[in-house]
Design a protein around this motif. Structure first.
Motif, mmCIF file in Angstrom:
data_model
loop_
_atom_site.group_PDB
_atom_site.id
_atom_site.type_symbol
_atom_site.label_atom_id
_atom_site.label_comp_id
_atom_site.label_asym_id
_atom_site.label_seq_id
_atom_site.Cartn_x
_atom_site.Cartn_y
_atom_site.Cartn_z
ATOM 1 N N ALA A 6 0.831 -1.203 0.000
ATOM 2 C CA ALA A 6 0.000 0.000 0.000
ATOM 3 C C ALA A 6 0.865 1.253 0.000
ATOM 4 O O ALA A 6 0.574 2.225 -0.704
ATOM 5 C CB ALA A 6 -0.935 0.001 1.198
ATOM 6 N N THR A 7 1.934 1.244 0.770
ATOM 7 C CA THR A 7 2.844 2.391 0.825
ATOM 8 C C THR A 7 3.531 2.599 -0.516
ATOM 9 O O THR A 7 3.645 3.736 -0.996
ATOM 10 C CB THR A 7 3.900 2.189 1.937
ATOM 11 N N PHE A 10 0.938 3.927 -2.984
ATOM 12 C CA PHE A 10 0.666 5.331 -2.718
ATOM 13 C C PHE A 10 1.808 6.191 -3.234
ATOM 14 O O PHE A 10 1.584 7.253 -3.827
ATOM 15 C CB PHE A 10 0.462 5.564 -1.213
ATOM 16 N N ILE A 13 1.610 6.395 -7.105
ATOM 17 C CA ILE A 13 0.504 7.267 -7.540
ATOM 18 C C ILE A 13 0.820 8.727 -7.225
ATOM 19 O O ILE A 13 0.583 9.611 -8.058
ATOM 20 C CB ILE A 13 -0.815 6.817 -6.882
ATOM 21 N N ALA A 14 1.370 8.985 -6.040
ATOM 22 C CA ALA A 14 1.724 10.356 -5.676
ATOM 23 C C ALA A 14 2.790 10.910 -6.616
ATOM 24 O O ALA A 14 2.735 12.079 -7.016
ATOM 25 C CB ALA A 14 2.205 10.404 -4.232
ATOM 26 N N LEU A 73 -7.383 15.057 1.489
ATOM 27 C CA LEU A 73 -6.101 14.428 1.187
ATOM 28 C C LEU A 73 -5.243 14.376 2.446
ATOM 29 O O LEU A 73 -4.651 13.340 2.772
ATOM 30 C CB LEU A 73 -5.373 15.177 0.075
ATOM 31 N N SER A 76 -6.689 11.835 4.850
ATOM 32 C CA SER A 76 -6.421 10.473 4.378
ATOM 33 C C SER A 76 -4.973 10.066 4.617
ATOM 34 O O SER A 76 -4.685 8.922 4.968
ATOM 35 C CB SER A 76 -6.743 10.350 2.887
ATOM 36 N N ILE A 77 -4.058 11.003 4.454
ATOM 37 C CA ILE A 77 -2.644 10.707 4.715
ATOM 38 C C ILE A 77 -2.426 10.435 6.195
ATOM 39 O O ILE A 77 -1.710 9.501 6.568
ATOM 40 C CB ILE A 77 -1.743 11.852 4.201
ATOM 41 N N THR A 81 -5.731 5.613 5.393
ATOM 42 C CA THR A 81 -6.763 5.072 4.501
ATOM 43 C C THR A 81 -7.595 6.236 3.993
ATOM 44 O O THR A 81 -7.483 7.362 4.490
ATOM 45 C CB THR A 81 -7.700 4.087 5.229
ATOM 46 N N PHE A 82 -8.445 5.941 3.010
ATOM 47 C CA PHE A 82 -9.327 6.992 2.521
ATOM 48 C C PHE A 82 -10.377 7.305 3.574
ATOM 49 O O PHE A 82 -10.962 6.416 4.181
ATOM 50 C CB PHE A 82 -10.012 6.570 1.222
#
Length: 136
Positions: A6-7, A10, A13-14, A73, A76-77, A81-82
């Motif tokens: 997941a990290t 992320f 995507i970032a 954002l 979520s950070i 999670t969202f």
């Protein structure tokens, strides 16, 4: 293991979003993307583009969108999670977007009404005659 994936996801995507943002900023800097009329209303017919006015509804929509997106954002950070967006936030964003849409639809029709009213109330000497120029 799933936390690591997941990290990494992320981070990828970032990075893609950051590179896209940098590309857009670079094009704005090199004047390939023109943002001079970003917050301006569309001028009525016959008015030069230099005399446009700022649009409060466009500015409000832009600010609300960035503030809400940035806030969620950040939340979520922090949470990892969202975060679920509450319905009242979506309603406020919808009202902001609706005011922009209404200003786009009401503005041109109001300008047409104003132009027709001005032409009807003008003195005959001020009106442009499309036919003959004789006055009897």
């Amino acid at each position: 293991m799933s936390q690591t994936i997941a990290t990494i996801g992320f981070g990828v995507i970032a990075t893609i979003i950051l590179l896209f943002a940098l590309l857009v900023l670079w094009k704005i800097y090199n004047e390939e993307i023109d943002i001079s009329g970003l917050l301006a209303e569309t001028p009525p017919p016959g008015v030069p583009p230099e005399e446009t006015k700022a649009s409060l509804s466009r500015f409000q929509f832009l600010v609300f969108t960035f503030v809400i997106a940035g806030l969620f954002l950040l939340l979520s950070i922090e949470a990892g999670t969202f975060v679920e967006v509450p319905q009242n936030v979506l309603v406020l964003l919808g009202i902001s977007g609706g005011s922009y849409v209404i200003s786009k639809t009401v503005g041109p029709s109001q300008r047409k009404d104003d132009a027709s009213t001005k032409s009807k109330t003008a003195r005959p000497s001020q009106r442009k005659d499309e036919g003959s120029t004789k006055h009897e």
